[in-house]
Enzyme design. Sequence first.
Site, mmCIF file in Angstrom:
data_model
loop_
_atom_site.group_PDB
_atom_site.id
_atom_site.type_symbol
_atom_site.label_atom_id
_atom_site.label_comp_id
_atom_site.label_asym_id
_atom_site.label_seq_id
_atom_site.Cartn_x
_atom_site.Cartn_y
_atom_site.Cartn_z
ATOM 1 N N GLU A 193 3.237 5.426 6.379
ATOM 2 C CA GLU A 193 4.191 6.139 7.234
ATOM 3 C C GLU A 193 5.488 5.360 7.370
ATOM 4 O O GLU A 193 6.063 5.269 8.456
ATOM 5 C CB GLU A 193 3.587 6.409 8.608
ATOM 6 C CG GLU A 193 2.464 7.418 8.541
ATOM 7 C CD GLU A 193 1.996 7.814 9.922
ATOM 8 O OE1 GLU A 193 2.835 8.132 10.746
ATOM 9 O OE2 GLU A 193 0.766 7.793 10.143
ATOM 10 N N SER B 182 -7.164 10.011 11.371
ATOM 11 C CA SER B 182 -8.099 10.420 10.315
ATOM 12 C C SER B 182 -8.509 9.249 9.436
ATOM 13 O O SER B 182 -9.354 9.407 8.559
ATOM 14 C CB SER B 182 -7.485 11.530 9.469
ATOM 15 O OG SER B 182 -6.256 11.107 8.939
ATOM 16 N N GLY B 183 -7.922 8.082 9.643
ATOM 17 C CA GLY B 183 -8.360 6.896 8.921
ATOM 18 C C GLY B 183 -7.446 6.455 7.792
ATOM 19 O O GLY B 183 -7.819 5.604 6.992
ATOM 20 N N SER C 252 -4.492 4.734 7.884
ATOM 21 C CA SER C 252 -4.054 3.336 7.983
ATOM 22 C C SER C 252 -5.217 2.386 7.738
ATOM 23 O O SER C 252 -5.044 1.321 7.152
ATOM 24 C CB SER C 252 -3.462 3.054 9.359
ATOM 25 O OG SER C 252 -2.353 3.883 9.571
HETATM 26 N N1 LIG Z 1 -7.732 -1.833 15.684
HETATM 27 C C1 LIG Z 1 -8.555 -0.831 15.963
HETATM 28 N N2 LIG Z 1 -9.633 -1.008 16.766
HETATM 29 C C2 LIG Z 1 -10.472 0.003 17.024
HETATM 30 N N3 LIG Z 1 -10.337 1.239 16.554
HETATM 31 C C3 LIG Z 1 -9.289 1.513 15.751
HETATM 32 C C4 LIG Z 1 -8.350 0.482 15.424
HETATM 33 N N4 LIG Z 1 -7.406 1.027 14.618
HETATM 34 C C5 LIG Z 1 -7.754 2.321 14.455
HETATM 35 N N5 LIG Z 1 -8.870 2.618 15.138
HETATM 36 C C6 LIG Z 1 -9.563 3.914 15.161
HETATM 37 O O1 LIG Z 1 -9.920 4.253 13.844
HETATM 38 C C7 LIG Z 1 -9.663 5.625 13.563
HETATM 39 C C8 LIG Z 1 -8.746 5.749 12.367
HETATM 40 O O2 LIG Z 1 -7.478 5.220 12.705
HETATM 41 P P1 LIG Z 1 -6.281 5.068 11.697
HETATM 42 O O3 LIG Z 1 -5.252 4.220 12.359
HETATM 43 O O4 LIG Z 1 -6.773 4.618 10.392
HETATM 44 O O5 LIG Z 1 -5.750 6.558 11.594
HETATM 45 P P2 LIG Z 1 -4.465 7.146 10.865
HETATM 46 O O6 LIG Z 1 -4.965 8.221 9.970
HETATM 47 O O7 LIG Z 1 -3.669 6.077 10.268
HETATM 48 O O8 LIG Z 1 -3.708 7.850 12.059
HETATM 49 P P3 LIG Z 1 -2.125 7.998 12.352
HETATM 50 O O9 LIG Z 1 -1.688 9.224 11.638
HETATM 51 O O10 LIG Z 1 -2.064 8.187 13.834
HETATM 52 O O11 LIG Z 1 -1.460 6.745 11.887
HETATM 53 C C9 LIG Z 1 -9.107 6.220 14.851
HETATM 54 O O12 LIG Z 1 -10.129 6.870 15.526
HETATM 55 C C10 LIG Z 1 -8.622 5.023 15.634
HETATM 56 O O13 LIG Z 1 -8.749 5.256 17.011
HETATM 57 MG MG LIG Z 2 -1.707 5.268 10.660
#
Ligand SMILES: Nc1ncnc2c1ncn2[C@@H]1O[C@H](COP(=O)(O)OP(=O)(O)OP(=O)(O)O)[C@@H](O)[C@H]1O
Ligand SMILES: [Mg+2]
Lengths: 265, 289, 280
Positions: free
Chosen positions: C167, C45-46, C48
């Site tokens: 996390e 969801s974005g 990180s």
């Molecule tokens: N280095 C990257 N290169 C390309 N796309 C990325 C990269 N990192 C994350 N994404 C994409 O960006 C979107 C958001 O990812 P993000 O890692 O921010 O999610 P998150 O909320 O932290 O998820 P999680 O709970 O799995 O940690 C996702 O669709 C992911 O596939």
């Molecule tokens: Mg994350």
Amino acid sequence: MMEKMIFGRYVPIPSVIHKMDPRSKLIIIFLFVAIIFLANNWITYALIALYTFFMLGLSKVPFRFLYGGLKPVIWLVLFTFLLQLFFTKGGNLVFDWGPIEIYEEGIRMGLFISLRFFFLILITSLLTLTTTPIEITDGLETLLTPLKKLRFPVHEMALMMSISLRFIPTLMQETDKIMKAQIARGVEFASGPIKERIKAVIPLLIPLFVSSFKRAEELAIAMEARGYRGGEGRTKYRQLSWRMIDTLQVGLLVILTILLIIFRS
Amino acid sequence: MDISLSQVEYRYQANTPFERIAIQDVSIDIPTGTYLALIGHTGSGKSTVLQHLNALLVPTEGTVKIGEHEIKSHQKNKNLREVRQKVGIVFQFPEHQLFEETVEKDIIFGPMNFGVSEKEAKARAREALKQVGLGEEILEKSPFDLSGGQMRRVAIAGVLAMNPDVLVLDEPTAGLDPRGRNEIMEMFYTLHKKRNLSTILVTHSMEDAAKYADQIVIMQRGRVMKKGTPTEIFSSPSELVKMGLDVPEVVRFQMKLEQKLSVKLDKVYLSIEELSSAVAELLGRGVRT
Amino acid sequence: MTKKPIISLNDVCFQYDGQDNYALHSVTFDIYEGEWLAIVGHNGSGKSTMAKLLNGLQFPNQGKITVCGLPLTEENVWDIRKQLGMVFQNPDNQFVGTTVEDDVAFGLENMGIPREEMVLRVQDSLKKVKMEQFLYQEPHHLSGGQKQRVAIAGVLALSPSIIILDEATSMLDPRGREEVLEVVRDLKNENRLTVISITHDLEEAAKADRIIVMNKGEVYREGTPEEIFSMDEELIKLGLDIPFSVKIGKAFRQKGIDLPKHYLTEEELVTELWTSHSHK
Ligand SMILES: Nc1ncnc2c1ncn2[C@@H]1O[C@H](COP(=O)(O)OP(=O)(O)OP(=O)(O)O)[C@@H](O)[C@H]1O
Ligand SMILES: [Mg+2]
Ligand SMILES: Nc1ncnc2c1ncn2[C@@H]1O[C@H](COP(=O)(O)OP(=O)(O)OP(=O)(O)O)[C@@H](O)[C@H]1O
Ligand SMILES: [Mg+2]
């Protein structure tokens, strides 16, 4: 197995040699490698032997650990000895049996050269037996600092070395884990024809590569988040301290050098 | 397939100065169709026990019986492959084992290693993919282009496609969001029932242990501390708390409520549904009695 | 309590190179000084990505971020990083040093702190996370929870005003998780830290001052835990869950026990049952 990989062969016991500054140990090793070539007669070899055994004694490292270091190279030493024995001609003929002729000079050269080898190995193993890899890294970094002027990436090299050291155990665990996961999926790593076995490495190597890559990326992010931006303006937490014993040890080696020069023929 | 461990001991790096006993005197019986949860602190030996279940580790003492196969210490153990085919193991973060170019190739990798024909393996791949809740359209994708949750599911599908009789799960939901966690646990449970599998689950979630397991084994410092049904295990919650382990939220809530109201319910309830009914009844009657 | 924004995001968009979708889309919100903010949301969801933007590890394609009064730009990103410490998910992949003390010192070395002061700060921050006895320990001899506490010490040593946990407890067992959270809670109280905790653990989120719910790269909702958890079924649709006390509260209501509101902790709910239902 794992512990052995991590520490190289570091033997953690308290001794004078263990407490020495890695810089002085490195300097001594470099010098020793050079001056051992000064030895060319029985007196000078005896001096070298005396020095080597004196250092071994000081280090208190049990003999079996030294033997562990010697084992893999003992054949090389033996081979060099035989090579010299058979092919050096000069002095009296000692032994003659068909095509094999052994001369006095051959025995002398064979012994000298293999002894030189032997002492070199003992002294260099002494470094790894009494110094942790990270200390060696620190020592090298400090000693090589002047090279920074020549644009040689001393800090980066040292950081790379210490990070590799840090990640060896992690990588070993990872390897073990992936190997097990693939064995559970029917891969045979340890049996079958050689071609199959080579093929079996792929399911191990690719995941290992992928995870190392990811690890490296995450580590780089973590380092940047903690303010890392190259060696410029950085201070150092790990500190080396040059003490009396280090000066004494270097002095001792200088004396040895002088003696070698005096007594060599 | 019945599995039993009797007096199993395992030492890592046996006969070296770094030798370390990871588990000892572990005896567990797992009859066919059992859902067993293995719980305990980190380092208590859970993963070590799991690895004995498909002969990845051979005990240094004791015997492991897996169906017809007996795996003993100090002897050459043959036909381990047969065991491994029957026992599928899903490791922690199983997505780390993916390596093929496409999802399909990765899923059929296991079955084909065990001699299943390509056609059959591909059919199984589709089936397995459906079970883990993914569509067939990802078959041709690279597993490395998928999201973390999808990768996890593909890796699980790779194990399911081997059609194991026993499913061994080492914290299969770590790092997933709540929905993913729930879906995967439900999926395993459905499969367990439908195929009459034996399932062995390592988990830190007491909720999952209480919800799915028939049998719970608690490990502590390499030994089996306690075993029994969820009701037996959680009926003395204070004992678990003393060991520094959690109890399911429902049980914890019941404990707090009993303490506050100074009453004792007739038994320990393991689901929200049952507990709320019991409490409603209690309050309806009036507690003051 | 006066609310003073310490971080503000204004219409922030971000897209990873080569991706079709925005990882973050039009994100606007403030983070207040001294609060504990939980960010929740499904995988991908974005969350990180947002953390990386706050720390200048990535820069937005559009929109503006202000941290501690400074606009986040390439020039002052290093000053901002001093104010904002981050702890990541994987305990192994953020442990840089070969021993605990080296790792804590890493950030200090980067700042060019003199050695004498480093020694003091390393010891001090390790004491704060209760790891002072492990000064010379190597990472592979530590548990996950211990490694994460070392990571926190590494952040603390730089005395930041904000700490982001991405996390940070999700790879730990319950005991390790509790150790880490307890340490952060104590630190927050003693040092007036602002804590941003990205988490899938709703019990933890329920204890936050405020929650932001992310969905598909957008801020879906922000509010107090009471407000967020009264969303109920909607949360489950977003891939999330509701805390246990809310769930059981609902079950009670269905069974005819009258409860005036949602209770976010079990204690509150138990107390409510005691006061209004047991001895009237
Ligand atoms: N280095 C990257 N290169 C390309 N796309 C990325 C990269 N990192 C994350 N994404 C994409 O960006 C979107 C958001 O990812 P993000 O890692 O921010 O999610 P998150 O909320 O932290 O998820 P999680 O709970 O799995 O940690 C996702 O669709 C992911 O596939
Ligand atoms: Mg994350
Ligand atoms: N490859 C190994 N070499 C040496 N010791 C090991 C190895 N793997 C595990 N151990 C040790 O064996 C013991 C049991 O470890 P195990 O991994 O089975 O615990 P666990 O209960 O699965 O823990 P966790 O909850 O952290 O996964 C621990 O003390 C651990 O340090
Ligand atoms: Mg484990």
